[in-house]
Write a protein that holds these residues in place. Structure first.
Motif, short mmCIF file in Angstrom:
data_model
loop_
_atom_site.label_atom_id
_atom_site.label_comp_id
_atom_site.label_asym_id
_atom_site.label_seq_id
_atom_site.Cartn_x
_atom_site.Cartn_y
_atom_site.Cartn_z
N THR A 191 12.45 3.44 -5.53
CA THR A 191 12.73 4.84 -5.22
C THR A 191 11.44 5.61 -4.99
N LEU A 192 10.47 5.44 -5.89
CA LEU A 192 9.22 6.17 -5.74
C LEU A 192 8.48 5.75 -4.47
N LEU A 193 8.50 4.46 -4.18
CA LEU A 193 7.81 3.97 -2.99
C LEU A 193 8.47 4.51 -1.73
N LEU A 194 9.80 4.45 -1.67
CA LEU A 194 10.52 4.93 -0.50
C LEU A 194 10.37 6.43 -0.33
N ALA A 195 10.61 7.18 -1.41
CA ALA A 195 10.55 8.64 -1.31
C ALA A 195 9.13 9.13 -1.07
N GLY A 196 8.17 8.53 -1.74
CA GLY A 196 6.78 8.97 -1.59
C GLY A 196 6.22 8.71 -0.22
N GLU A 197 6.65 7.62 0.42
CA GLU A 197 6.13 7.31 1.76
C GLU A 197 6.76 8.19 2.82
N ASP A 198 8.07 8.24 2.84
CA ASP A 198 8.78 8.86 3.95
C ASP A 198 8.67 10.38 3.96
N SER A 247 0.86 5.06 6.93
CA SER A 247 -0.06 4.16 6.21
C SER A 247 -0.75 4.91 5.08
N PHE A 248 -1.16 6.14 5.36
CA PHE A 248 -1.83 6.95 4.33
C PHE A 248 -0.92 7.13 3.11
N THR A 249 0.32 7.53 3.32
CA THR A 249 1.20 7.79 2.17
C THR A 249 1.63 6.50 1.49
N VAL A 250 1.80 5.41 2.24
CA VAL A 250 2.10 4.12 1.60
C VAL A 250 0.96 3.71 0.68
N ASP A 251 -0.27 3.88 1.15
CA ASP A 251 -1.43 3.49 0.34
C ASP A 251 -1.53 4.33 -0.93
N VAL A 252 -1.34 5.66 -0.79
CA VAL A 252 -1.39 6.53 -1.97
C VAL A 252 -0.28 6.17 -2.94
N THR A 253 0.94 6.06 -2.43
CA THR A 253 2.09 5.83 -3.29
C THR A 253 2.02 4.48 -3.97
N SER A 254 1.62 3.44 -3.26
CA SER A 254 1.55 2.12 -3.87
C SER A 254 0.50 2.08 -4.97
N ALA A 255 -0.63 2.75 -4.75
CA ALA A 255 -1.67 2.77 -5.77
C ALA A 255 -1.21 3.51 -7.02
N LEU A 256 -0.52 4.64 -6.83
CA LEU A 256 -0.07 5.43 -7.97
C LEU A 256 1.19 4.86 -8.60
N ALA A 257 2.03 4.20 -7.82
CA ALA A 257 3.29 3.67 -8.34
C ALA A 257 3.06 2.40 -9.14
N PHE A 258 2.23 1.48 -8.60
CA PHE A 258 2.07 0.22 -9.34
C PHE A 258 0.64 -0.30 -9.34
N GLY A 259 -0.32 0.58 -9.10
CA GLY A 259 -1.72 0.20 -9.30
C GLY A 259 -2.21 -0.86 -8.33
N HIS A 260 -1.62 -0.93 -7.13
CA HIS A 260 -2.02 -1.95 -6.16
C HIS A 260 -2.50 -1.27 -4.89
N ASP A 261 -3.71 -1.60 -4.47
CA ASP A 261 -4.28 -1.00 -3.27
C ASP A 261 -3.88 -1.84 -2.05
N LEU A 262 -2.82 -1.41 -1.37
CA LEU A 262 -2.39 -2.13 -0.17
C LEU A 262 -3.37 -1.95 0.99
N ASN A 263 -4.01 -0.77 1.05
CA ASN A 263 -4.99 -0.47 2.08
C ASN A 263 -4.50 -0.80 3.48
N THR A 264 -3.31 -0.32 3.81
CA THR A 264 -2.78 -0.55 5.16
C THR A 264 -3.55 0.25 6.20
N LEU A 265 -4.26 1.29 5.79
CA LEU A 265 -5.04 2.08 6.74
C LEU A 265 -6.13 1.25 7.40
N GLU A 266 -6.75 0.36 6.63
CA GLU A 266 -7.84 -0.45 7.17
C GLU A 266 -7.38 -1.84 7.60
N ARG A 267 -6.38 -2.37 6.91
CA ARG A 267 -5.93 -3.73 7.23
C ARG A 267 -4.94 -3.74 8.38
#
Length: 471
Positions: free
Chosen positions: A270-277, A152-172
């Motif tokens: 690619t960035l989302l997949l590689a950055g998260e995993d 969740s941490f890396t998804v949140d960081v990557t999504s914010a930096l990749a496309f400027g969207h705060d998914l905030n899966t850590l809290e949601r």
């Protein structure tokens, strides 16, 4: 010395038609190949059905191959084919030739170390949320599957930096995106090692589930592309100073109309997949190392307390640069538990590799972790000191540290990965004592598209009385 042919290479005994496919297990392929290299040497061969595979564990030969990409070698052609089948497009990871060069320029620009100061605010925010997510487990004294929180941490960081969207899966607590990403990774690896492409003729339940996951991912990313266009239309200055990876690509498309929506989609995926995993699994393996080596954990905790003071997590970019021992622990974890223990290469023309005549199109498997263990002093030992200036062991030669690859296709996300991992792991070392859950099954290596720890359950105990984390 006479040049040998592939037929001259040693290797495990092969069956008619199947080759060695009956001995290949997707999740353990790297371990099987490494074990074979101990028996047959640093260059050997095996077959999966009709596909002949040359395996290389020699660091000099691997570096020679990586330096000659993309003009002399590509990744396995199946990677591009399978990616196009699954995604409907390709990104910088699977692209080759001129397509790769164009995508690479955008990726390098977006992930340039000059942007790390700006990116740190996102990393720090997600680290604060990670702290808040881990505190209840520490208070309850219950074991947790910490990999899910790190994902969740890396998804949140990557999504914010990749496309400027705060998914905030850590809290949601929305884990659907992570499940979709993991499904894609495992399916890619499974299809790469399949004896034949059965999915082109019949779809199993896992394949239909994969199709649904990819459709959902595409819809999500396409919506983010439209949002980026709207932001740029409202704020024209973003064309020259984009604030995230996606805005940079949309701005580039406005200047070069040959840059298609499908290319944007492929690169963002690619960035989302590689950055998260990759980053989440690297952090998970480092936590496993800390939990199994109390002395190492204690020393990093001491450094984290000294560097952070009263802060519970790094709140300034400059702070992270002072975590020298922490970075050494991270590097040593990457060396021994690389999330990319294998790589692939395919010569574009007939060539010679390590004294072996290799025809164009031959599949080459690069055992990057095994290569990194060769010619390294006390290689099997976990010794972070080897990475420090005052260490008692000679530092590994750079050619043997292949976690991020080498040559022109060296991973552009290296600096961001270190920033994320050092920040979050320093917070964990500063605030929690880690032990493995004694009731869990032993931790083992599982290879999807990257290598993750299976059965990693830990118990957290707060090192200091709970205090409110800075806002």
């Amino acid at each position: 010395m006479a040049v040998r042919t592939i037929e001259d290479l040693p290797g495990p005994r092969r069956l008619p038609v199947l080759g060695n496919a009956h001995r290949v297990r997707t999740g353990r392929m790297h371990l099987i190949a490494e074990r074979w290299s101990e028996v047959y040497g640093p260059i050997y061969r095996f077959d999966i059905g009709p596909r002949r595979i040359v395996v290389i564990a020699d660091p000099d030969v691997i570096n020679e191959i990586l330096r000659e990409r993309p003009d002399g070698f590509s990744r396995w052609s199946e990677i591009r084919t399978i990616t196009e089948e699954m995604w409907g497009t390709v990104g910088v990871f699977a692209a080759e030739g001129s397509d790769w060069r164009r995508a690479r320029r955008l990726a390098v620009t977006a992930l340039n170390s000059n942007h790390l100061q700006r990116y740190f605010d996102v990393v720090a925010t997600c680290t604060r949320r990670l702290l808040a997510r881990l505190e209840p487990a520490a208070g309850a004294g219950e074991p947790i599957e910490i990999g899910a929180a790190l994902s969740s941490f890396t998804v949140d960081v990557t999504s914010a930096l990749a496309f400027g969207h705060d998914l905030n899966t850590l809290e949601r607590g929305d884990g659907e995106l992570q499940e979709q990403l993991h499904r894609v990774f495992h399916a890619t690896n499974r299809r790469l090692l399949a004896p034949f492409p059965y999915w082109r003729h019949v779809k199993l339940p896992a394949d239909r589930e994969l199709d649904r996951s990819m459709a959902a991912l595409r819809r999500t990313v396409i919506s983010f592309i439209e949002e980026a266009r709207e932001r740029i239309a409202a704020r024209p200055e973003l064309r020259e100073a984009p604030e995230n990876f996606l805005e940079g690509m949309v701005a580039a498309q406005e200047k070069d109309e040959t840059f298609t929506d499908e290319e944007i989609l492929g690169n963002v995926l690619t960035l989302l997949l590689a950055g998260e995993d990759t980053t989440s699994h690297t952090m998970a393996w480092t936590i496993w190392s800390l939990a199994t080596m109390p002395a190492v954990q204690a020393r990093w905790a001491e450094e984290a307390r000294e560097v952070l003071g009263e802060e519970r997590y790094p709140s300034r970019y400059e702070t992270v640069e002072h975590l020298h021992y922490g970075e050494a622990v991270l590097r040593e974890s990457m060396r021994l538990k690389s999330v990319a223990p294998v790589g692939s290469a395919e010569p574009l023309a007939d060539t010679e590799v390590g004294g072996i005549a290799v025809p164009a199109g031959t599949r080459i498997l690069l055992l990057t972790r095994a290569a990194g263990m060769r010619d390294v002093e006390r290689a099997p030992d976990f010794r972070p000191e080897r990475w420090l200036d005052d260490g008692d062991l000679a530092p590994p030669d750079q050619k043997s540290f292949l976690t991020f690859g080498a040559g022109p296709r060296f991973c552009p996300g290296r600096n961001l990965a270190f920033l994320e991992a050092k920040t979050a792991l320093a917070m964990i070392a500063r605030n929690f004592d880690l032990t493995l859950d004694p009731t869990a099954e032993p931790v083992t290596e599982l290879l999807g598209f990257t290598m993750s720890p299976r059965n990693l359950r830990v118990r957290l105990r707060e090192r200091t009385p709970t205090a409110a984390a800075p806002a």
